[in-house]
Design a protein around this motif. Structure first.
Motif, mmCIF file in Angstrom:
data_model
loop_
_atom_site.group_PDB
_atom_site.id
_atom_site.type_symbol
_atom_site.label_atom_id
_atom_site.label_comp_id
_atom_site.label_asym_id
_atom_site.label_seq_id
_atom_site.Cartn_x
_atom_site.Cartn_y
_atom_site.Cartn_z
ATOM 1 N N VAL A 15 0.852 -1.185 0.000
ATOM 2 C CA VAL A 15 0.000 0.000 0.000
ATOM 3 C C VAL A 15 0.891 1.239 0.000
ATOM 4 N N GLU A 16 0.684 2.108 -0.963
ATOM 5 C CA GLU A 16 1.497 3.312 -1.099
ATOM 6 C C GLU A 16 2.987 2.970 -1.070
ATOM 7 N N ASN A 17 3.342 1.919 -1.834
ATOM 8 C CA ASN A 17 4.729 1.472 -2.011
ATOM 9 C C ASN A 17 5.375 0.957 -0.732
ATOM 10 N N ARG A 77 3.399 5.821 10.644
ATOM 11 C CA ARG A 77 3.158 6.534 9.394
ATOM 12 C C ARG A 77 1.970 7.466 9.550
ATOM 13 N N ASP A 82 -7.958 8.095 2.958
ATOM 14 C CA ASP A 82 -7.477 7.651 1.648
ATOM 15 C C ASP A 82 -6.551 6.441 1.782
ATOM 16 N N TYR A 83 -5.699 6.461 2.792
ATOM 17 C CA TYR A 83 -4.807 5.317 3.011
ATOM 18 C C TYR A 83 -5.615 4.057 3.280
ATOM 19 N N ASP A 86 -7.058 2.664 0.213
ATOM 20 C CA ASP A 86 -6.035 1.938 -0.544
ATOM 21 C C ASP A 86 -5.785 0.558 0.065
#
Length: 306
Positions: A15-17, A77, A82-83, A86
């Motif tokens: 997720v998000e790299n 983090r 939005d996270y 994802d």
């Protein structure tokens, strides 16, 4: 019929790299349902303890712990809605789950709604959902407090430090904090990283001018059958949010529980499960069929063709 006991599994998602380990519970066979819990004082075993086994009688049900919660990893983090959307997308892709029914409570409702606006789902159940309003009376003082040095850790310790403090916290926004409910929340909140995830998310959501996630202007784009459930006495998100959403979503129904606050699946589990099951079966329950509940708006539920 005996209730099915869920199996606990883990999956590694990107997720998000970044790689993150996610624990989920699953049980049953049939069309897929994914249950999404709220932020902070929550986890899969909290909101969905009594719902997952019931829905698993006729469906394949999944309930994940969002990162920062439960038995999932808790990376240091920035957490945002939005996270978490994802995370949901990655979870569905990894497990090859197509067109699920999404059931989300509080923040989980906003995650479910955001996903439904962008991707195909079968049905949608929003429970005391975040994302249905632009502001709330408590938002401004909460925004100020969040940036007061030390307030977040002080509040979290006071809210979760003992079962007594958890019970008193739950009494602020629920009408029924039974011992099992209190114990589930206590067990889910003993890692300080959960409080850090909550603070991070709150700082991203509680802006000085209002709440960041607000889908009111997009509700008329929701095209799938949608059930809105709300506790009438919820002090966090007013019932008027769900009433308005039911007016805007073309294929929708609303059920309001009397004598109920922010957590219907734990405050009135049997009645809540009955309402959700009826919706999933394409049926409408008559007025007064659920203890403490009343229907404010009624539309026909039509099973979708496959």
């Amino acid at each position: 019929m005996s209730m099915l006991s869920p199996t606990s599994k883990h999956v590694e998602l990107t997720v998000e790299n970044e790689s993150v380990g996610v624990r989920y519970l699953t049980a049953g066979e049939g069309d897929p349902i994914v249950l999404l819990h709220g932020i902070g004082l929550d986890a899969a075993t909290v909101s969905w303890r009594h719902t997952l086994p019931v829905l698993a009688e006729d469906h394949e049900v999944y309930a994940l712990d969002f990162p920062g919660h439960g038995e999932s990893e808790k990376p240091n983090r920035r957490y945002t809605t939005d996270y978490y959307q994802d995370v949901l997308a990655a979870f569905l892709d990894d497990l090859d789950i197509d067109s699920p029914t999404l059931v989300g409570i509080s923040m989980g409702g906003a995650v479910a709604l955001g996903h439904a606006l962008d991707d195909e789902v079968d049905r949608l159940v929003l429970v005391n959902s975040h994302g249905l309003g632009s502001d709330a009376p408590w938002r401004f003082p909460a925004s100020v407090a969040l940036w007061t040095p030390g307030f977040d850790s002080f509040w979290w310790a006071g809210a979760t430090g003992s079962r007594f403090s958890v019970r008193e916290s739950l009494r602020q926004f629920t009408s029924n904090a039974e011992a099992e409910f209190v114990d589930d929340v206590y067990q889910a909140t003993q890692d300080p990283a959960v409080g850090e995830a909550l603070t991070s998310w709150q700082r991203s959501e509680f802006l000085l001018g209002g709440l960041k996630t607000n889908y009111v202007g997009e509700l008329d784009e929701v095209s799938v059958p949608t059930l809105l459930v709300h506790g009438k006495d919820d002090p966090l998100f007013p019932v008027s949010w769900s009433v308005r959403a039911a007016e805007k979503i073309s294929d929708s129904d609303l059920h309001v529980f009397e004598n109920c606050g922010h957590w219907p699946p734990r405050e009135q589990p049997r009645a809540f499960n009955g309402v959700v099951q009826s919706f999933l079966n394409g049926q409408s329950r008559p007025l007064g069929a659920c203890r403490g509940g009343r229907r404010l708006r009624r539309r026909r539920w039509c099973p979708r063709r496959r």
